[in-house]
Design an enzyme around this catalytic site. Structure first.
Site, PDB file in Angstrom:
ATOM      1  N   CYS A  65      34.742  65.576  67.644  1.00 51.48           N
ATOM      2  CA  CYS A  65      34.917  65.266  66.217  1.00 51.48           C
ATOM      3  C   CYS A  65      36.415  65.139  65.992  1.00 51.48           C
ATOM      4  O   CYS A  65      37.171  64.901  66.938  1.00 51.48           O
ATOM      5  CB  CYS A  65      34.241  66.296  65.313  1.00 51.48           C
ATOM      6  SG  CYS A  65      34.885  67.982  65.380  1.00 51.48           S
ATOM      7  N   THR A  67      38.662  67.426  65.057  1.00 53.44           N
ATOM      8  CA  THR A  67      39.403  68.559  65.639  1.00 53.44           C
ATOM      9  C   THR A  67      38.631  69.302  66.727  1.00 53.44           C
ATOM     10  O   THR A  67      39.220  70.106  67.451  1.00 53.44           O
ATOM     11  CB  THR A  67      39.703  69.596  64.534  1.00 53.44           C
ATOM     12  OG1 THR A  67      38.435  70.019  63.987  1.00 53.44           O
ATOM     13  CG2 THR A  67      40.574  69.029  63.440  1.00 53.44           C
ATOM     14  N   HIS A  98      35.456  82.241  83.163  1.00 54.21           N
ATOM     15  CA  HIS A  98      35.238  83.550  82.542  1.00 54.21           C
ATOM     16  C   HIS A  98      34.027  83.563  81.610  1.00 54.21           C
ATOM     17  O   HIS A  98      33.286  84.532  81.574  1.00 54.21           O
ATOM     18  CB  HIS A  98      36.469  83.966  81.719  1.00 54.21           C
ATOM     19  CG  HIS A  98      37.664  84.281  82.570  1.00 54.21           C
ATOM     20  ND1 HIS A  98      38.757  84.972  82.095  1.00 54.21           N
ATOM     21  CD2 HIS A  98      37.948  83.995  83.872  1.00 54.21           C
ATOM     22  CE1 HIS A  98      39.656  85.108  83.057  1.00 54.21           C
ATOM     23  NE2 HIS A  98      39.199  84.511  84.148  1.00 54.21           N
TER      24      HIS A  98
HETATM   25  C1  RB5 Z   1      35.582  64.500  59.629  1.00 48.78           C
HETATM   26  O1  RB5 Z   1      36.488  64.015  58.676  1.00 48.78           O
HETATM   27  C2  RB5 Z   1      36.101  65.810  60.193  1.00 48.78           C
HETATM   28  O2  RB5 Z   1      36.022  66.799  59.236  1.00 48.78           O
HETATM   29  C3  RB5 Z   1      35.318  66.174  61.428  1.00 48.78           C
HETATM   30  O3  RB5 Z   1      35.429  65.155  62.378  1.00 48.78           O
HETATM   31  C4  RB5 Z   1      35.755  67.431  62.159  1.00 48.78           C
HETATM   32  O4  RB5 Z   1      37.116  67.435  62.415  1.00 48.78           O
HETATM   33  C5  RB5 Z   1      35.302  68.691  61.580  1.00 48.78           C
HETATM   34  O5  RB5 Z   1      35.570  69.787  62.106  1.00 48.78           O
END
Ligand code: RB5
Length: 144
Positions: A65, A67, A98
């Protein structure tokens, strides 16, 4: 290795590259979406991958995603899933050795495709340690 992979719109580009590289490396890749740029909800994909790993349809799961954070939080709601967010190869290796992590989460807005592939390669290649101190700790992860 059989690997199930998914992303939301924020991880689509990196996921596509990883699917190509994993396939080229000889892995059997089950890409369950998303397949378009349309905005979608990361928990839907995290839950789908978690279920497939727990059902042993795939040995490991990869989620991308923006992050990696939302994916890991959602996937870790499933007992038996040990999802980890990695932005470096050291953490990727130790999460296998681990923690026996069975789902890897990566952020497309955090790592580029070069580092992303290095993280995935390191994570796939590293076995879970059978050292007693690690196996004992892993049995303490799940809450009854
Ligand atoms: C989408 O905008 C973003 O919130 C998602 O990809 C992710 O980073 C959420 O944790």
């Amino acid at each position: 290795m059989k690997i199930v992979i998914a992303s939301d719109h924020g991880g689509l580009r990196l996921k596509k590259e990883l699917v190509e590289q994993l396939t080229k490396a000889g892995h059997q890749v089950d890409d369950i979406g998303t397949h378009t740029d349309a905005s979608c909800d990361y928990p839907d994909f995290a839950h789908a991958v978690a279920k497939k790993v727990l059902a042993k349809e795939s040995e490991r799961g990869i989620l991308v995603c923006g992050t990696g954070v939302g994916m890991s939080i959602a996937a870790n709601r499933h007992a038996g899933v040990r999802a980890v967010v990695c932005s470096d190869t050291y953490t990727a290796k130790l999460s296998r050795s681990h923690n026996d992590a069975n789902v890897l989460c990566i952020g497309e807005r955090v790592v580029g495709s070069g580092l992303g592939w290095e993280i995935v390669s390191a994570w796939i290649a590293e076995p879970a340690s059978t050292d007693e101190r690690h196996t004992k700790r892993r049995t303490k992860i799940e809450v009854a």
